[in-house]
Design an enzyme around this catalytic site. Structure first.
Site, short mmCIF file in Angstrom:
data_model
loop_
_atom_site.label_atom_id
_atom_site.label_comp_id
_atom_site.label_asym_id
_atom_site.label_seq_id
_atom_site.Cartn_x
_atom_site.Cartn_y
_atom_site.Cartn_z
N CYS A 181 -43.73 -14.63 -20.33
CA CYS A 181 -44.88 -13.71 -20.22
C CYS A 181 -45.02 -12.80 -21.43
O CYS A 181 -45.94 -12.00 -21.48
CB CYS A 181 -44.78 -12.90 -18.93
SG CYS A 181 -43.51 -11.62 -19.02
N LYS A 219 -8.43 -42.85 -10.55
CA LYS A 219 -9.25 -41.73 -11.04
C LYS A 219 -10.70 -41.76 -10.56
O LYS A 219 -11.22 -42.79 -10.15
CB LYS A 219 -9.26 -41.77 -12.57
CG LYS A 219 -7.90 -41.51 -13.17
CD LYS A 219 -7.67 -40.04 -13.32
CE LYS A 219 -6.77 -39.78 -14.51
NZ LYS A 219 -6.76 -38.39 -14.91
N CYS A 238 -44.66 -11.43 -14.47
CA CYS A 238 -44.11 -12.57 -15.20
C CYS A 238 -44.14 -13.80 -14.30
O CYS A 238 -43.53 -13.82 -13.24
CB CYS A 238 -42.67 -12.27 -15.62
SG CYS A 238 -41.86 -13.68 -16.39
N ASP A 297 -5.82 -31.50 -9.18
CA ASP A 297 -5.87 -31.28 -10.62
C ASP A 297 -5.29 -29.91 -10.96
O ASP A 297 -6.00 -28.94 -11.13
CB ASP A 297 -7.32 -31.39 -11.09
CG ASP A 297 -7.40 -31.68 -12.58
OD1 ASP A 297 -6.34 -31.92 -13.19
OD2 ASP A 297 -8.50 -31.65 -13.12
N ALA A 335 0.83 -1.21 0.00
CA ALA A 335 0.00 0.00 0.00
C ALA A 335 0.87 1.26 0.00
O ALA A 335 0.54 2.25 -0.63
CB ALA A 335 -0.92 0.00 1.20
N TYR A 345 -0.14 -27.41 -3.02
CA TYR A 345 0.00 -28.50 -2.04
C TYR A 345 1.25 -29.30 -2.34
O TYR A 345 1.48 -29.67 -3.51
CB TYR A 345 -1.20 -29.45 -2.09
CG TYR A 345 -2.38 -28.95 -1.29
CD1 TYR A 345 -2.24 -28.59 0.05
CD2 TYR A 345 -3.64 -28.85 -1.88
CE1 TYR A 345 -3.32 -28.13 0.78
CE2 TYR A 345 -4.73 -28.38 -1.16
CZ TYR A 345 -4.56 -28.03 0.17
OH TYR A 345 -5.62 -27.57 0.88
N CYS A 374 -40.01 -11.88 -23.54
CA CYS A 374 -39.81 -12.91 -22.51
C CYS A 374 -40.50 -14.19 -22.97
O CYS A 374 -41.67 -14.16 -23.37
CB CYS A 374 -40.41 -12.42 -21.20
SG CYS A 374 -40.50 -13.73 -19.95
#
Ligand code: IVH
Length: 683
Positions: A425, A328, A446, A132, A43, A237, A422
């Site tokens: 409606c 897997k 609607c 992954d 900062a 990790y 839409c």
């Protein structure tokens, strides 16, 4: 000749200041990027940077080409530099049988190769998650991170130290007594929430989104400009070793992971020493159940013979260790055919193109619908009806179409167009100028919006009306039995029981649930109204601040802005909502129907708030409290619950199977407590 005026004393002073700022900024950039020893908080650096920018903007004559404002900060490399791996980075055999058969086959193979007989004791394995992401080698010399490299072809990778340094979880210095050389291997990955947030940000700007967290992580880590990596948060990790000098290796894989964790490296907690086939099968099963709830993608689990000695006995088969296997899970991405495109109407009228698919098994379930997000994203991906498309389903995220498989189309297929009305409606559908979303302008008229509004109202974290799910709401709205939220409270057993497939008993349960919902907290009530921009947290902030519904409904924009964390957009949304007669009417009718929001704490509240100003993070399963209960208790005590651990976190409340958040807490030195200790804090 025009006389050149000599600089005023003020100009001389500014020129000197600019030069001093340039020198300071260059010095700190060198400390940060090259020596990796920042001496200034970010900062502060930014403040100096902005001061220089301001001077240069006001006095362009003071701008120099070598000014730090003129160059891209961060190590921008012409090309990634090759790194030779002292110890090759190998891969492991993959067991593609996603049933328990995979575990059985591996254990049988290991036993055979070790010459074990049927009656001999089971082999111990260390069972881990298969993250992954992408494999990385971190080289520490005398405890200091000196180099990070990708796997490459296993023999030679690429130097990505500049980007790895942007990963906060990776220690630059190891804790404790570090050996002269320690190469740590592990996976760099991107958390699902970080990935979703990144894509959401790109989507709202109409920019190209990323396909999945793995590709994003792999792309990010190989960027030449480390600034690119800074706003794409990555995680890590550790799971193994490379070159090691001057360190007595632990005798087991589990011991090794413990040692790596003690050095301050992130090691996932979801690991176990599994005994024989049964242990492996149990782990595979347990992780399969936990998979969707994990904060990151895994594509399987990894089993490793735990004893180093046995690992050495087993050795390698060409390039793969005989002592490890990847088992897997069903893939989270699959290819299928896009059959047609529908348009769905959301609670706020947002129109979303939805792909109807040839059903496909992906991420552990069968998927036949997936979101296409918006028309612009669709166009960019070039998706058309009849195409082979890639579907991704990971965790609780809605399945999505991430792209199309390249290939020719049988004939001409027109581009999909968003409807101008839409689909439900027939009200006009509009898009804000420059905006991305189309919306139905029908509002509560609607039926689709009404249905969504009802489902939201009845939701678990809103009014919590059990049994009022999509099927029932669909029936109620379509048959014209319920037109608006207050209408729900006029439902009687007779009316409900008259519906298709509704037994008297279920009808009674719903009536009971409606009755029970009549005393919500003010915060829940506010949230349930579905006011735009008002999520659960803001609803709580508003309830706490105003205390009563009446006060909130009468609040001016200025008064709303006084609520902590409420900005102009939220204030305007709340004010507009309550300014509309039909919304006030809905609220009044709900009150008339007997709904009575519990007056909230308010400013004059003098209940003790032992957690005021404290931020807590919940992780794992607590012994007696659910996540929601713990969250409510913390918030009632004035505390905040955050979803990620940072230096600003005061406590991490950890339960069973706590994962990466616990690691992070330990790494940052954040206090970790259990449910009992939390209760003590609340008392
Ligand atoms: S061990 C010699 N453990 O999966 C053994 N790999 O081929 C080396 N991976 O590219 C790998 N999680 O990047 C190991 N817990 C884990 C892993 C893991 C993910 C990746 C790794 C490697 C691939 C296996």
């Amino acid at each position: 000749m025009a006389p050149t005026s000599s600089p005023t004393p003020e100009e001389t002073q500014l020129a000197e200041r600019a030069a001093a700022l340039r020198a300071q900024l260059n010095h700190h950039a060198h400390l940060y990027y090259v020596l990796d020893a920042p001496a200034l908080p970010d900062a502060e650096y930014d403040k100096l940077f902005q001061e220089l920018q301001a001077i240069e903007a006001a006095h362009p004559a003071l701008l120099t080409p070598d000014s730090p404002t003129q160059r891209v900060i961060g190590a921008v490399l012409p090309d990634l530099i090759p790194v030779h791996h002292v110890v090759p980075m190998l891969s492991i055999t993959t067991e593609t049988d996603t049933t328990e058969g995979g575990a059985i086959a591996f254990d049988a193979r290991v036993r055979r190769e070790l010459g074990l007989k049927e009656g001999d004791p089971p082999v111990d394995y260390n069972a881990e998650l298969k993250f992954d992401g992408l494999a990385i080698n971190l080289r520490y010399e005398n405890g200091k991170l000196v180099q990070a490299a990708t796997r490459g072809d296993g023999e030679t990778g690429e130097d990505v130290t500049h980007n790895v340094r942007t990963i906060g979880e990776i220690p630059r210095r190891l804790k404790g007594d570090a050996p002269p050389v320690l190469e740590v291997r592990g996976e760099v990955y991107m958390r699902r929430d970080a990935f979703e947030a990144l894509n959401e940000r790109l989507r709202s700007k109409g920019e190209k989104t990323f396909v999945n967290p793995r590709n994003t992580a792999a792309g990010t880590i190989r960027q030449l400009d480390s600034r690119q990596a800074r706003d794409k948060p990555l995680s890590f990790y550790a799971y193994g070793l490379g070159d090691v000098q001057g360190w007595a290796l632990p005798a087991t894989q589990s011991g090794l992971l413990d040692a790596l964790a003690a050095f301050g490296l992130p090691v996932n907690e979801m690991r176990t020493v599994a005994s024989g086939t049964a242990g492996l099968v149990a782990f595979h099963q347990r992780v399969a159940e936990a998979r969707d709830g994990l904060p990151f993608d895994i594509d399987g689990v990894v089993y490793k013979v735990n004893s180093r000695e046995l690992q050495q006995t087993l050795g390698f088969k060409t390039r793969e260790p005989r002592w490890a296997v990847a088992h897997k899970y069903p893939a989270q991405e699959q290819v299928t055919t896009l059959l047609s495109i529908d348009v769905q109407v959301g609670r706020t009228g947002k129109l979303t193109p939805v792909a109807r698919l040839d059903p496909v098994f992906v991420g552990g379930t069968t998927v036949s619908n997936a979101t296409l997000h918006n028309i612009f994203e669709m166009r960019r991906k070039g998706v058309r009806v009849g195409d082979k498309v890639i579907i991704r389903r990971a965790g609780d995220v809605i399945p999505e179409v991430v792209g199309r498989v390249p290939g020719a189309r049988a004939g001409y297929v027109p581009n999909f167009r968003m409807p101008r009305a839409c689909p439900i409606c027939k009200s006009e559908a509009t898009r804000e100028k420059g905006g991305i979303e189309y919306r139905c302008t029908g509002g509560v008229f609607c039926p689709a919006q009404r249905k969504q509004a009802m489902l939201h109202f009845a939701g678990r974290r809103a009014m919590d009306i059990e049994g009022l799910g999509d099927k029932l709401v669909e029936q109620l709205v379509d048959a014209g039995i319920v037109q608006s939220l207050p209408g729900l409270y006029k439902l009687g057993v007779a009316k409900l029981a008259a519906l298709d497939r509704m037994a008297e008993k279920s009808a009674q349960n719903i009536v009971d649930a409606l009755e029970k919902s009549k005393a919500p907290t003010l915060a829940r009530f506010l949230f349930s109204l579905g006011i735009r921009q008002i999520g659960e947290t803001t609803a709580k902030d508003l309830a706490r601040h105003f205390g009563t519904l009446d006060k909130l409904m009468k609040a001016s924009v200025e008064q709303l802005l006084e609520v902590p964390d409420v900005g102009p957009i939220v204030a305007a949304s709340v004010h507009t909502f309550f300014a509309q007669p039909h919304n006030r009417e809905v609220v009044e009718q709900l009150l008339a129907a007997g709904v009575q929001p519990k007056e909230s704490a308010g400013e004059a509240d003098d209940r003790p708030r032992p957690l005021l100003g404290k931020t807590l993070v919940l992780t794992g399963t607590l012994p007696t409290w659910s996540r929601d209960e713990a969250k409510d208790a913390i918030e009632a005590a004035g505390g905040k619950v955050s979803s990620s651990v940072s230096k600003k976190t005061h406590y991490v409340v950890a339960g069973e199977e706590a994962g990466s958040k616990l690691d992070k807490a330990r790494e940052l030195g954040v206090e970790v407590i259990d449910e009992a200790a939390l209760r003590a804090l609340l008392a």
